[in-house]
Design a protein around this motif. Structure first.
Motif, PDB file in Angstrom:
ATOM      1  N   ASP A   1     -11.456   2.307   8.657  1.00  0.00           N
ATOM      2  CA  ASP A   1     -12.565   2.347   7.756  1.00  0.00           C
ATOM      3  C   ASP A   1     -12.529   3.604   6.645  1.00  0.00           C
ATOM      4  O   ASP A   1     -13.450   4.346   6.602  1.00  0.00           O
ATOM      5  N   GLY A   2     -11.561   3.916   6.137  1.00  0.00           N
ATOM      6  CA  GLY A   2     -11.426   4.960   5.350  1.00  0.00           C
ATOM      7  C   GLY A   2     -10.971   6.169   5.674  1.00  0.00           C
ATOM      8  O   GLY A   2     -11.238   7.363   5.096  1.00  0.00           O
ATOM      9  N   ASP A   3     -11.058   6.610   6.954  1.00  0.00           N
ATOM     10  CA  ASP A   3     -11.223   7.901   7.733  1.00  0.00           C
ATOM     11  C   ASP A   3      -9.716   7.632   8.712  1.00  0.00           C
ATOM     12  O   ASP A   3      -9.704   7.962   9.894  1.00  0.00           O
ATOM     13  N   CYS A   4      -8.533   7.699   8.155  1.00  0.00           N
ATOM     14  CA  CYS A   4      -7.432   7.414   8.974  1.00  0.00           C
ATOM     15  C   CYS A   4      -6.899   8.886   9.151  1.00  0.00           C
ATOM     16  O   CYS A   4      -5.585   9.314   9.946  1.00  0.00           O
TER      17      CYS A   4
ATOM     18  N   TYR B   1       0.777  -1.124   0.085  1.00  0.00           N
ATOM     19  CA  TYR B   1      -0.042  -0.052   0.079  1.00  0.00           C
ATOM     20  C   TYR B   1       0.748   1.509   0.098  1.00  0.00           C
ATOM     21  O   TYR B   1       1.951   1.299   0.664  1.00  0.00           O
TER      22      TYR B   1
ATOM     23  N   ASN C   1      -5.029   4.746   3.498  1.00  0.00           N
ATOM     24  CA  ASN C   1      -6.073   5.198   4.120  1.00  0.00           C
ATOM     25  C   ASN C   1      -7.245   4.080   4.485  1.00  0.00           C
ATOM     26  O   ASN C   1      -8.442   4.241   4.625  1.00  0.00           O
ATOM     27  N   GLU C   2      -6.504   2.925   4.862  1.00  0.00           N
ATOM     28  CA  GLU C   2      -7.602   1.785   4.919  1.00  0.00           C
ATOM     29  C   GLU C   2      -7.128   1.426   6.555  1.00  0.00           C
ATOM     30  O   GLU C   2      -8.130   1.181   7.402  1.00  0.00           O
TER      31      GLU C   2
END
Length: 144
Positions: free
Chosen positions: A140-143, A37, A94-95
Motif C-alpha cells: 500500500d505505498g509504504d514498502c 516496474y 513501492n506497491e
C-alpha cells in the motif's frame, strides 16, 4: 660425464613434473528487470545492520563479475556475492514487495535468487518478471 648427463636429464624431468592445479574461474551474474516496474533491492546479512541497495529500472539489467584465483586458493561465488547479503527485499515500484533469504534446501523456491541449489553455475542470469510482481505482497505505498 655420464653422471652429469643423467643428472641434467633427471633435473629436466623433475622441472617438467608438478601438479597442474588449473586456472582461476570467472563468475558472471546478471539481474534483469522485466517486471513492468522499477525495483529496488535491499540486501543485507541477517547478522548485520548495513544494507546494500541495488536500483533497477524496468527493462534494465546489471552484471557483476567475480574472479576466483587459481587453486589452491579457489573461491566460490554465487548470487550471495552479487547481493552482498543472505537476505533481500525486492520493492516493486513501492506497491509490492518480496522477501527472500538464503536457501540451501534443494527443494526450495525456484524464484529465489538466493537459492544456491538452483543458481550455482559460473554464469547465471536471474530475471524479475511480471509474475514475480503479481506474486509479491502488497504494501500500500509504504514498502520502506
Amino acid at each position: 660425464m655420464k653422471n652429469l648427463l643423467t643428472f641434467i636429464f633427471l633435473l629436466t624431468l623433475l622441472n617438467g613434473c608438478g601438479t597442474d592445479q588449473g586456472e582461476g574461474k570467472n563468475y558472471i551474474f546478471t539481474l534483469v528487470n522485466s517486471s513492468g516496474y522499477d525495483i529496488r533491492i535491499d540486501s543485507f546479512f541477517s547478522s548485520e545492520e548495513d544494507t546494500e541497495i541495488i536500483a533497477l529500472r524496468n527493462g534494465e539489467e546489471i552484471t557483476k563479475q567475480f574472479n576466483s584465483p587459481a587453486p589452491p586458493i579457489q573461491e566460490y561465488y554465487s548470487y550471495i556475492s552479487f547481493f552482498q547479503g543472505d537476505s533481500i527485499v525486492i520493492n516493486y515500484g513501492n506497491e509490492k514487495q518480496q522477501i527472500f533469504v538464503i536457501e540451501t534446501n534443494c527443494n526450495g523456491n525456484e524464484r529465489n535468487p538466493l537459492n544456491i541449489c538452483i543458481y550455482d553455475e559460473q554464469q547465471e542470469t536471474f530475471t524479475f518478471t511480471e509474475e514475480d510482481f503479481e506474486n509479491a505482497t502488497p504494501c500500500d505505498g509504504d514498502c520502506n
